[in-house]
Design a protein around this motif. Sequence first.
Motif, PDB file in Angstrom:
ATOM      1  N   PHE A  64      -2.987  -6.621   8.721  1.00 25.70           N
ATOM      2  CA  PHE A  64      -2.880  -5.170   8.540  1.00 25.70           C
ATOM      3  C   PHE A  64      -1.420  -4.758   8.427  1.00 25.70           C
ATOM      4  N   GLU A  65      -0.590  -5.203   9.353  1.00 23.15           N
ATOM      5  CA  GLU A  65       0.814  -4.774   9.363  1.00 23.15           C
ATOM      6  C   GLU A  65       1.572  -5.194   8.121  1.00 23.15           C
ATOM      7  N   GLY A  70       2.056  -2.143   5.568  1.00 21.32           N
ATOM      8  CA  GLY A  70       3.394  -2.373   5.031  1.00 21.32           C
ATOM      9  C   GLY A  70       3.512  -2.250   3.527  1.00 21.32           C
ATOM     10  N   ALA A  71       2.407  -2.071   2.833  1.00 21.31           N
ATOM     11  CA  ALA A  71       2.447  -1.978   1.376  1.00 21.31           C
ATOM     12  C   ALA A  71       2.694  -0.533   0.948  1.00 21.31           C
ATOM     13  N   GLN A  76       0.789   7.951  -3.611  1.00 19.83           N
ATOM     14  CA  GLN A  76      -0.576   8.057  -3.090  1.00 19.83           C
ATOM     15  C   GLN A  76      -0.918   6.958  -2.094  1.00 19.83           C
ATOM     16  N   THR A  77       0.101   6.272  -1.582  1.00 21.21           N
ATOM     17  CA  THR A  77      -0.133   5.247  -0.576  1.00 21.21           C
ATOM     18  C   THR A  77      -0.915   5.861   0.581  1.00 21.21           C
ATOM     19  N   PRO A  78      -1.998   5.246   0.981  1.00 16.36           N
ATOM     20  CA  PRO A  78      -2.803   5.808   2.081  1.00 16.36           C
ATOM     21  C   PRO A  78      -2.006   5.964   3.376  1.00 16.36           C
TER      22      PRO A  78
END
Length: 94
Positions: A64-65, A70-71, A76-78
């Motif tokens: 996840f991290e 980290g992405a 529009q990055t969640p």
Amino acid sequence: MDRKKIILEEYTEHTFLFLDGFDSCIIGVCFASIEAPRVIYSVEAVLNELTAGGLTYEEALEHFEFNIFGAHVGDQTPIFAHAQQILNLVNTLY
């Protein structure tokens, strides 16, 4: 009705970026005046999905991290929220 479908039907004038395979982890949409609207996901729910897929909690957290949280993929990055902490805070206030 699934949350992704509700968002797409409710906000037809906007485009959103969704995480594949995590529709059940959606907890809402964030509208900030100067940013594109973004989908909000529950951190706890995402980690639960990853562990349900066979990862240990530590592996899920690392994945996840580095690969999800980290992405950065544009405006529009969640957004990721600790939903349980928010619920606990709301419950203490009311």
